[in-house]
Write a protein that holds these residues in place. Structure first.
Motif, PDB file in Angstrom:
ATOM      1  N   GLN A  93       0.826  -1.202   0.000  1.00  0.00           N
ATOM      2  CA  GLN A  93       0.000   0.000   0.000  1.00  0.00           C
ATOM      3  C   GLN A  93       0.867   1.261   0.000  1.00  0.00           C
ATOM      4  O   GLN A  93       2.015   1.251   0.443  1.00  0.00           O
ATOM      5  CB  GLN A  93      -0.948   0.020   1.203  1.00  0.00           C
ATOM      6  N   GLN A  94       0.313   2.322  -0.518  1.00  0.00           N
ATOM      7  CA  GLN A  94       0.993   3.607  -0.483  1.00  0.00           C
ATOM      8  C   GLN A  94       0.773   4.252   0.877  1.00  0.00           C
ATOM      9  O   GLN A  94      -0.339   4.242   1.396  1.00  0.00           O
ATOM     10  CB  GLN A  94       0.472   4.523  -1.596  1.00  0.00           C
ATOM     11  N   VAL A  95       1.839   4.802   1.434  1.00  0.00           N
ATOM     12  CA  VAL A  95       1.760   5.370   2.777  1.00  0.00           C
ATOM     13  C   VAL A  95       2.268   6.803   2.748  1.00  0.00           C
ATOM     14  O   VAL A  95       3.038   7.194   1.861  1.00  0.00           O
ATOM     15  CB  VAL A  95       2.594   4.545   3.781  1.00  0.00           C
ATOM     16  N   GLN A  96       1.819   7.576   3.722  1.00  0.00           N
ATOM     17  CA  GLN A  96       2.264   8.958   3.868  1.00  0.00           C
ATOM     18  C   GLN A  96       3.339   9.035   4.951  1.00  0.00           C
ATOM     19  O   GLN A  96       3.442   8.161   5.809  1.00  0.00           O
ATOM     20  CB  GLN A  96       1.080   9.859   4.234  1.00  0.00           C
ATOM     21  N   ALA A  97       4.129  10.088   4.902  1.00  0.00           N
ATOM     22  CA  ALA A  97       5.176  10.282   5.906  1.00  0.00           C
ATOM     23  C   ALA A  97       4.563  10.340   7.296  1.00  0.00           C
ATOM     24  O   ALA A  97       3.610  11.083   7.537  1.00  0.00           O
ATOM     25  CB  ALA A  97       5.951  11.563   5.611  1.00  0.00           C
ATOM     26  N   GLY A  98       5.096   9.527   8.224  1.00  0.00           N
ATOM     27  CA  GLY A  98       4.603   9.503   9.593  1.00  0.00           C
ATOM     28  C   GLY A  98       3.417   8.588   9.817  1.00  0.00           C
ATOM     29  O   GLY A  98       2.963   8.438  10.962  1.00  0.00           O
ATOM     30  N   GLU A  99       2.933   7.935   8.783  1.00  0.00           N
ATOM     31  CA  GLU A  99       1.774   7.046   8.950  1.00  0.00           C
ATOM     32  C   GLU A  99       2.173   5.810   9.762  1.00  0.00           C
ATOM     33  O   GLU A  99       3.225   5.214   9.531  1.00  0.00           O
ATOM     34  CB  GLU A  99       1.236   6.635   7.580  1.00  0.00           C
ATOM     35  N   LEU A 100       1.318   5.419  10.701  1.00  0.00           N
ATOM     36  CA  LEU A 100       1.595   4.275  11.575  1.00  0.00           C
ATOM     37  C   LEU A 100       1.486   2.979  10.788  1.00  0.00           C
ATOM     38  O   LEU A 100       0.451   2.698  10.173  1.00  0.00           O
ATOM     39  CB  LEU A 100       0.630   4.279  12.761  1.00  0.00           C
TER      40      LEU A 100
END
Length: 415
Positions: A93-100
């Motif tokens: 999956q694509q994740v954002q900076a800081g995503e848990l």
């Protein structure tokens, strides 16, 4: 009786003889042609690859296998020995900076933090207690010094009176000596109290500094534990794709073990591998052509890795179009490393008939016959080869495999 043969008969007989000889020669020619067809090998024009020699430009290349990798990829490891408590993300999956991404069991860290808090409180209390003790002793010694100063003044007054009386004969020498000794005793006691006050301050300050140093050490340990606590919440270091994840809840994790990997999206380079035979010909900055299907991308050798493993050398290639839509993580590509370029050279399409550089026998097709000719082969870019000598532009060569005719000087090419 003999009769004369007429000229017509003689001419007719000559014609018959000539016709018979011509027929015999024609029969022999046909027979020879037929035998040649049977004995001499031939190959169909559709069964071989024939290339026409042309003039063009060529770049000598070294072929390597490559794999597309992200320009920026970060590995996230476990800071402690623990287990996976909860997984919040999914692989790919694509994740954002800081995503848990996942949570590690942090109970041991919390216990360590509680213990450090108690030790810090103890050091705070010790500093306060030492400060109060020092102040209390200072007051006691200050009071004692004040009393000694009064006693010293009194003994000095008494000494002065005895000195006056002694001169007048009103006091004995013993009384004068006693008065002098009392003054010296008080001076010594006063000096000792001043030294004791200074020593007490020095010792207590040293103890307080020791307590503060211990407190500072505990605070640093507390910061480390708090950082570990924050790291137990595994988060994405930057925006990208989650390319690896320890997704099994309850799984044991060792210190430094990989738990997640995040790769940058749409920004790639290539890792190429080839035989160490070509290691001396590789240098940073060389032009590179990366191919995948019909797509060709230009690049450049970024660095040649110094370590050689199992006879293989690796290098990293930066791309002129690192965001190209064709590129995918772990995609296999062909890598052609350009070592030299030549202009206006004699070229032919590459094929199995060519085997590296240098002189080699190639079949040149002329008038329906392929004759073995020694050609001097030069550079190659995987698609074309350079011919240094042996042919001229417009000549036709058999570029497919001709190993079965290696003992023949010529082969017929049937149309």
């Amino acid at each position: 009786m003999d009769t004369l043969i007429t000229p017509d008969i003689i001419a007719r007989r000559k014609r018959k003889t000539l016709l018979a000889v011509a027929a015999l020669l024609a029969s022999l020619s046909v027979a020879a042609w037929a035998i040649n067809r049977v004995v001499s090998p031939s190959v169909g024009v559709d069964d071989v690859s024939i290339a026409t020699v042309r003039i063009g430009n060529i770049a000598n290349t070294i072929n390597a296998s490559g794999i597309v990798i992200p320009v920026h990829e970060e590995l996230v490891s476990s800071p402690i020995q623990t287990r996976v408590a909860k997984v919040h993300a999914k692989l790919g999956q694509q994740v954002q900076a800081g995503e848990l991404l996942l949570e590690l069991d942090s109970r041991t860290i919390l216990l360590a933090i509680d213990s450090l808090k108690e030790q810090l409180a103890q050091q705070e209390n010790r500093i306060v207690a030492l400060t109060l003790e020092m102040e209390q002793k200072r007051k006691q010694l200050t009071s004692a010094i004040e009393l000694l100063q009064l006693d010293l003044e009194a003994t000095r007054v008494r000494l002065g009176r005895y000195q006056t009386l002694r001169k007048a004969g009103g006091a004995s020498a013993e009384d004068l000596l006693t008065a002098e000794l009392n003054v010296k005793r008080n001076e010594i006691q006063l000096r000792q109290h001043h030294e004791q006050l200074a020593d007490n301050k020095l010792v207590t300050n040293s103890n307080i500094e020791g307590a503060r140093l211990q407190k500072s050490i505990l605070q640093k340990q507390m910061q480390e534990q708090q950082q570990l606590l924050a790291q137990s919440q595994v988060r994405a270091p930057f925006a990208g794709m989650l390319t690896w994840l320890m997704a099994e809840e309850g799984a044991s994790v060792a210190v430094g073990q990989l738990v997640a990997k995040v790769s940058e999206l749409n920004n790639y380079k290539v890792e190429a591998s080839l035989s160490d035979f070509h290691a001396r010909a590789l240098n940073a900055g060389q032009k590179v052509l990366v191919e995948q299907g019909n797509v060709r991308l230009n690049g450049e050798v970024q660095t040649v890795l110094p370590e050689i493993q199992n006879g293989t050398v690796k290098l990293l290639v930066t791309l002129a179009e690192p965001h190209h839509a064709m590129l995918r993580n772990k995609l296999r590509v062909e890598v052609n490393i350009v070592t030299e370029q030549k202009q206006n050279a004699l070229l032919a399409d590459s094929g199995p008939a060519f085997n590296g550089r240098g002189p080699q026998d190639i079949f040149v097709v002329r008038d329906g016959v392929a004759r073995k000719t020694t050609l001097n082969i030069g550079a190659s870019d995987g698609k074309s080869v350079e011919i240094l000598s042996g042919v001229r532009a417009g000549d036709r060569l058999i570029t497919s495999d001709t190993s079965r005719y290696k003992d023949r000087d010529s082969v017929r090419v049937a149309q």
